[in-house]
Design a protein around this motif. Sequence first.
Motif, PDB file in Angstrom:
ATOM      1  N   HIS A 109      -2.959   0.286   8.012  1.00 16.38           N
ATOM      2  CA  HIS A 109      -1.845   1.204   8.248  1.00 16.38           C
ATOM      3  C   HIS A 109      -2.069   1.903   9.580  1.00 16.38           C
ATOM      4  O   HIS A 109      -3.176   1.889  10.121  1.00 16.38           O
ATOM      5  CB  HIS A 109      -1.751   2.247   7.132  1.00 16.38           C
ATOM      6  CG  HIS A 109      -1.390   1.701   5.785  1.00 16.38           C
ATOM      7  ND1 HIS A 109      -0.116   1.752   5.267  1.00 16.38           N
ATOM      8  CD2 HIS A 109      -2.150   1.083   4.845  1.00 16.38           C
ATOM      9  CE1 HIS A 109      -0.111   1.194   4.056  1.00 16.38           C
ATOM     10  NE2 HIS A 109      -1.335   0.785   3.785  1.00 16.38           N
TER      11      HIS A 109
ATOM     12  N   GLN B 274       5.853  -4.651   2.249  1.00 16.43           N
ATOM     13  CA  GLN B 274       5.682  -3.207   2.398  1.00 16.43           C
ATOM     14  C   GLN B 274       6.668  -2.521   1.472  1.00 16.43           C
ATOM     15  O   GLN B 274       7.856  -2.819   1.489  1.00 16.43           O
ATOM     16  CB  GLN B 274       5.913  -2.768   3.845  1.00 16.43           C
ATOM     17  CG  GLN B 274       5.805  -1.260   4.044  1.00 16.43           C
ATOM     18  CD  GLN B 274       5.676  -0.854   5.501  1.00 16.43           C
ATOM     19  OE1 GLN B 274       4.659  -1.083   6.131  1.00 16.43           O
ATOM     20  NE2 GLN B 274       6.715  -0.237   6.039  1.00 16.43           N
TER      21      GLN B 274
ATOM     22  N   ARG C 156       1.282  -1.211   1.034  1.00 10.46           N
ATOM     23  CA  ARG C 156       1.307  -2.564   1.564  1.00 10.46           C
ATOM     24  C   ARG C 156       0.569  -3.518   0.627  1.00 10.46           C
ATOM     25  O   ARG C 156      -0.406  -3.145  -0.018  1.00 10.46           O
ATOM     26  CB  ARG C 156       0.711  -2.600   2.980  1.00 10.46           C
ATOM     27  CG  ARG C 156       1.644  -1.953   3.995  1.00 10.46           C
ATOM     28  CD  ARG C 156       1.113  -1.962   5.407  1.00 10.46           C
ATOM     29  NE  ARG C 156       2.131  -1.435   6.330  1.00 10.46           N
ATOM     30  CZ  ARG C 156       1.926  -1.201   7.628  1.00 10.46           C
ATOM     31  NH1 ARG C 156       0.728  -1.461   8.174  1.00 10.46           N
ATOM     32  NH2 ARG C 156       2.895  -0.727   8.389  1.00 10.46           N
TER      33      ARG C 156
END
Length: 314
Positions: A191, A231, A218
Motif C-alpha cells: 500500500h 482492491q 488488497r
Amino acid sequence: MKVSFQTKSRHGYSVEFSPYYPQRLACATSQYYGLAGCGTLFVLDTTPNGLVPLRIYQWNDGLFEVTWSEDNDNVLVTAAGDGSVLLWDVSHPQGPLKALKEHTKEAYSVHWSQTRSEKFVISGSWDSLIKLWDISQPNSLTTFSGHRSMVYSVRWSPHIPGCFVSASGDQTLCVWDVRKPQFAQTVIPAHEAEVLSCDWCKYDQNMVFSGAVDGTIRVWDMRNPHTPVNQLQGHQLAVRRVKASPHAGNILASCSYDFTTRIWDMTAPTALEVIEHHTEFVYGLDFNLHIPGQIADCGWDELVHVFSPRILQP
C-alpha cells in the motif's frame, strides 16, 4: 441474534474465538485507549443469559492482541504494551503463568501456529522485530529483522508449515520461512500507507489479504505479488483488521476506525454488508470456526458483540 458484553473502562483491541469450544472467546483490552494504564484479558462464554465472563485477568500494561493455543484448550497468549508476550491458562484463576520479554517496544501482534505439529508463537512489535517462540522455553528461538518500521500484524499460514506473513508501517507485506530467518522470502510494497493487518485465505495457500491506513483492502496472489488481484474499497478511515472466513474461500471481513465492520466477497469491488453497531474505532474481529456465519468484534466503545451478519445467514 446479537449478544454483547461491556468491558467497562477497557477499550477493546482484539477478539478471538476458541478453536475448541463454540461458545468461548477472548478479548484483549487496554485502559485509556492503550495510551496509558493497564490491560485486561476477558475470557467470555456465550450463554442463554448473554456473554458471561469465565475469567478476567489483569496486567500492568495494555493488551493489544490475543491468540488461543492450538494444542491446549485452556491456554492463551497475549501481546502487551511493555513488550511482553504473556501466557495465560484458563484453568488458573491468577495469571499470567509466564511473561516472555525481549521486545524493546510494544508487542502488538501474536499468533499461534495453526499447523498442529508445531507449538510455535510469533510476535510482532513496534521495535520493528518479529520473534519466534516455543512457549515452553524462556528465550525466543529466532528474531526476524527485515521490517523498517513498526510490525502491526503477524499471521501463520494455515497451509504451509513454518511460513508466516507480516504487515508493517513500512507499507509492506513480508512472507517469511522460519528455516531461513535471515531475510523475507517475499517483500510486497502493498500500500501507499501503513499496513495494519494481514491474513491468509483459508482455502487457497497463495492468497493473502492486507488492510491499510488508506482505507483499502488488497487481495494478493503470492505467485505473482507485483500487482494486487483486487482492491476492496468503502471504508472511510484506516482498516484496522482483516479476517478471512474459515467457511467460504471468497468471503472476508474487516473492521475500521470508521466505526464499521464490513463483509466482503474478495472478487467484488464493494462490501456485501456494512455493520454499524459501534460508536468508536472497531479494533478486533474474528469468525467462529464452529458456527458458520457467526462473528465477534470489539472496539474502543467498550463493547464486544457476537452476531451473525445478514448476508452470512443460511
